[in-house]
Design a protein around this motif. Structure first.
Motif, short mmCIF file in Angstrom:
data_model
loop_
_atom_site.label_atom_id
_atom_site.label_comp_id
_atom_site.label_asym_id
_atom_site.label_seq_id
_atom_site.Cartn_x
_atom_site.Cartn_y
_atom_site.Cartn_z
N ALA A 142 0.84 -1.20 0.00
CA ALA A 142 0.00 0.00 0.00
C ALA A 142 0.88 1.24 0.00
O ALA A 142 1.98 1.24 0.55
CB ALA A 142 -0.92 0.01 1.22
N TYR A 145 -4.73 0.17 5.82
CA TYR A 145 -4.01 0.34 4.56
C TYR A 145 -4.95 0.23 3.36
O TYR A 145 -5.85 -0.61 3.33
CB TYR A 145 -2.91 -0.72 4.45
CG TYR A 145 -1.82 -0.53 5.48
CD1 TYR A 145 -0.93 0.53 5.39
CD2 TYR A 145 -1.72 -1.40 6.56
CE1 TYR A 145 0.06 0.71 6.35
CE2 TYR A 145 -0.72 -1.23 7.52
CZ TYR A 145 0.16 -0.16 7.41
OH TYR A 145 1.13 0.01 8.36
N GLU A 146 -4.70 1.08 2.37
CA GLU A 146 -5.44 1.05 1.11
C GLU A 146 -4.67 0.17 0.12
O GLU A 146 -3.77 0.64 -0.57
CB GLU A 146 -5.60 2.47 0.55
CG GLU A 146 -6.72 3.26 1.20
CD GLU A 146 -8.08 2.93 0.60
OE1 GLU A 146 -8.20 1.87 -0.06
OE2 GLU A 146 -9.01 3.71 0.78
N ARG A 188 -12.59 -2.05 4.73
CA ARG A 188 -11.33 -1.31 4.65
C ARG A 188 -10.84 -0.88 6.01
O ARG A 188 -9.64 -0.85 6.27
CB ARG A 188 -11.51 -0.08 3.75
CG ARG A 188 -11.29 -0.37 2.29
CD ARG A 188 -11.21 0.90 1.48
NE ARG A 188 -12.47 1.63 1.47
CZ ARG A 188 -12.72 2.68 0.69
NH1 ARG A 188 -11.78 3.13 -0.12
NH2 ARG A 188 -13.89 3.28 0.73
N THR A 189 -11.79 -0.47 6.88
CA THR A 189 -11.42 -0.02 8.22
C THR A 189 -12.19 -0.82 9.25
O THR A 189 -13.20 -1.46 8.96
CB THR A 189 -11.72 1.48 8.43
OG1 THR A 189 -13.13 1.65 8.58
CG2 THR A 189 -11.21 2.31 7.27
N TRP A 217 -5.50 4.94 6.05
CA TRP A 217 -6.40 5.76 6.85
C TRP A 217 -5.95 5.67 8.30
O TRP A 217 -5.95 4.60 8.89
CB TRP A 217 -7.84 5.28 6.71
CG TRP A 217 -8.38 5.47 5.32
CD1 TRP A 217 -8.39 4.58 4.30
CD2 TRP A 217 -8.98 6.67 4.82
NE1 TRP A 217 -8.95 5.13 3.19
CE2 TRP A 217 -9.33 6.42 3.47
CE3 TRP A 217 -9.26 7.93 5.37
CZ2 TRP A 217 -9.94 7.37 2.66
CZ3 TRP A 217 -9.88 8.88 4.58
CH2 TRP A 217 -10.21 8.60 3.25
N ARG A 277 -6.59 10.38 5.70
CA ARG A 277 -5.68 9.68 4.81
C ARG A 277 -4.26 10.18 5.00
O ARG A 277 -4.02 11.39 5.10
CB ARG A 277 -6.12 9.89 3.36
CG ARG A 277 -5.53 8.89 2.38
CD ARG A 277 -5.85 9.30 0.94
NE ARG A 277 -7.27 9.37 0.66
CZ ARG A 277 -7.96 8.41 0.04
NH1 ARG A 277 -7.35 7.32 -0.35
NH2 ARG A 277 -9.24 8.58 -0.21
#
Length: 653
Positions: A227, A266-267, A332-333, A231, A241
């Motif tokens: 990544a 992490y994205e 994602r989170t 976030w 971000r």
């Protein structure tokens, strides 16, 4: 040839604190969730993330009980373990403590791949209180550590896809009423432990689903993940971000570099393999990867400031190395929930094993090397093949039961006539806690409670609430009905149910306590204080105990009464409550802190300061709580002593 994978039972002896009895008071207030985001930040977030952040938030911990009966006196105690081992890995699982993988050892090198806590010390980090650090834990329910952190899970031996033995763990998660299973599988000769996970929604309604697999690793590691952005979320409750690896001039992929506790979600770009690794300076460590469904990856760090270091000491023995957490989740989170459709399920496969590659250097190079090494030792196709091979075995009935969890799943299966292949919840697991509800289901009436005990747990799901509404309206039934109505958001009707029961109840204290909470929630603090005082006096009149339940009720109600009376500035009544508490309760750290508050309210700051000087430990101090520091600031301008410094966020200035 490798040795055949096998499962065996062991008894570990650990310096361990006792869990003690659960809090017998129903948790009517919403959880003080430190991971809730401030609402004014939502417009800055991606639309899908913002939508899932607000999806069906947890209103209360019901029907789970708060687990706050533990202390901090550790003695050598036996802990049951199940060991899954081949010639390459040895995984030690604690079925009685949430199914935690306490240890994962790479046998050829002798390396422990996890952070293995040398003690068992509960602390107030789970949604319902008791939690402990170390190993790999399975978090299901809602944002935070699961209510099953220190609870027993069902465990059994099952045949694995390759004909070896697989360890199945399963339970009924009560916050969302979802059965789940974790199948731990070590293929013969494999360097990777597979975990096949399935969460089922057997209901005719959609359910918000939450899952994060949480792995503790030593914090003197570099965390690698594919990544470039993350976030960040901290105790100031803002999600924003940040670039990876460095933000604000600090390389955050080294956990010890961060000054304050924080989460980094992490994205990982779409189409990229999902993995996360923690490697030491020599390039040795652990990697976790999974099939695509397990989308999120996260790093949690305690930070290098005094508060973070104090928490690290609090959770283990002084002088023990610290840890950080690498996690994997459905969203994602960790602040989001995903929708699980009616009568559906979600499943995936995870893999845990050693990874050897240099973690140093520029970020793209370090990540690229790790990704190439992972592809060499565990190609992504092999994970997909293992998942496909496991799926038909997820429904296999257990061959031999190795540990028994709760009876709540059996009660739900009995009520709804559910068929859950692979995860049996037999009637033989029903116990004393389920007995009244089984009687309600069978006869339509809730039986009279034991006269010398608190009312017991309340079931709050709609089917049970409907049964309570049609049952004969005894005071005991009205009490439980009010709790279920309160959970459903019908607070006015809950109050009416409790008030109706109050006029006929032989032991009014549980009803008075519920009405006091309702008064507090509606801003009537003086009336709440009066009802708390009446409830406490009534409980004291009972004057009995049955192995600790009455003392647990007295401590729980006494704490709430003291806090309510101090808030209403009824110092004399607070003193009266204090004097009637048993000495064993008054000596607890939580009550020493309350004594300091009481002394200060009585105009005796020097005596309050003396409580601090004598020393105390609040065993159930909540993550993110600042009670001790705020009271200290009212007593003195001196710096907060290190033993009391649990502050987890920067000063507002």
């Amino acid at each position: 040839m490798g040795s055949v994978t096998r499962i065996r039972h062991e008894v570990l002896t650990l310096p361990a604190a006792e869990l003690g009895p659960d809090n017998p008071l129903p948790p009517l207030r919403p959880p003080d969730e430190v991971h809730r985001i401030n609402g004014h930040h939502l417009p800055d977030l991606p639309r899908d993330m913002a939508r899932q952040l607000g999806a069906d938030p947890l209103r209360s911990l019901l029907p789970a009980a708060v687990r706050d009966g533990y202390g901090r006196t550790r003695e050598p105690r036996p802990v049951d373990a199940l060991v899954l081992e081949n010639d390459r890995l040895r995984a030690t699982v604690l079925p009685g403590l949430g199914g935690r993988i306490a240890s994962l050892v790479h046998l050829p090198t002798g390396r422990e791949l996890l952070y293995r806590n040398p003690v068992f010390q509960p602390a107030a980090f789970a949604l319902n209180g008791a939690w402990y650090s170390g190993g790999i834990e399975w978090n299901i329910g809602a944002t935070g550590h699961t209510t099953l952190s220190c609870a027993p899970l069902h465990a059994a031996r099952v045949t694995a896809p390759d004909g070896t033995e697989m360890l199945r763990l399963w339970e009924w998660e009560r916050l969302r009423d979802l059965p789940f299973q974790v199948d731990l599988w070590l293929p013969d000769g494999s360097d990777f432990l597979y975990a096949g996970v399935r969460v089922r929604n057997p209901h005719e309604r959609p359910v918000p689903a939450y899952w994060w697999s949480n792995t503790a690793v030593p914090e003197d590691r570099r965390i690698l993940v594919p990544a470039e952005e993350a976030w960040q979320f901290g105790y100031e409750r803002r999600l924003h971000r940040v670039p990876v690896p460095s933000s604000d001039g600090i390389d955050r992929t080294h956990p010890l570099n961060s000054p304050y506790a924080a989460d980094y979600f992490y994205e990982i770009p779409d189409g990229r393999r999902r993995w996360i690794a923690a490697l030491d300076t020599d390039g040795h460590g652990l990697v976790q990867t999974s099939t695509e469904v397990l989308r999120g990856r996260k790093l949690f760090v305690w930070g290098s400031r005094p508060g973070g270091r104090r928490w690290q000491e609090w959770l283990t023995e002084p002088g023990t190395g610290g840890y950080c957490e690498i996690q994997a989740g459905l969203a994602r989170t960790q602040l989001e929930h995903v929708r699980l459709e009616p009568e559906s399920e979600v499943s995936w496969l995870e893999a845990y094993g050693p990874l050897d590659t240099p973690p140093s250097g520029e970020w793209p190079d370090a990540v690229g090397r790790a990704e190439q090494r992972l592809a060499a030792v565990l190609p992504p196709g092999r994970v997909e093949e293992a998942y496909a091979a496991w799926q038909p075995y997820a429904d296999t009935e257990p061959a031999a039961v190795l540990a028994v969890g709760s009876g709540w799943g059996a009660l739900e299966v009995l009520r709804a006539g559910l068929k859950l292949p692979g995860t049996p919840f037999p009637e033989s697991t029903l116990g004393d806690a389920q007995a009244p509800w089984r009687e309600l289901l069978r006869t339509g009436s809730l039986p009279r409670p034991h006269p010398d005990r608190p009312p017991g747990p309340t079931l709050v799901a709609r089917p049970w609430r409907d049964m309570l509404e049609t049952a004969p309206a005894t005071p005991h039934t009205e009490y439980h009905l009010g709790v279920a109505q309160w959970h459903a958001g019908d607070r006015a009707q809950a109050v009416r149910s409790w008030e109706r029961a109050l006029h006929r109840a032989s032991e009014p204290w549980p009803l008075l306590r519920c009405l006091a909470v309702a008064d507090q929630e509606s801003g009537h603090h003086e009336r709440a204080a009066e009802r708390y005082a009446d409830a406490f006096r009534d409980l004291c009149r009972q004057g009995h105990d049955d192995g600790g339940t009455w003392t647990a009720a007295l401590a729980a109600l006494g704490r709430e009464a003291l806090e309510a009376l101090l808030r209403a500035r009824r110092t004399a009544d607070a003193r009266a409550v204090w004097e009637r508490l048993p000495g064993t309760v008054r000596r607890r750290g939580r009550f020493r802190l309350l004594l300091a508050r009481l002394l200060l309210a009585e105009g005796r700051p020097a005596d309050a300061r003396a409580v601090f000087d004598a020393g105390f430990e609040v065993a159930d101090l909540r993550e993110g709580a600042e009670d001790i520091g705020r009271l200290w600031e009212r007593l003195t301008d001196e710096p907060l002593p290190a033993r009391y410094d649990f502050r987890m966020r920067p000063d507002p200035g």
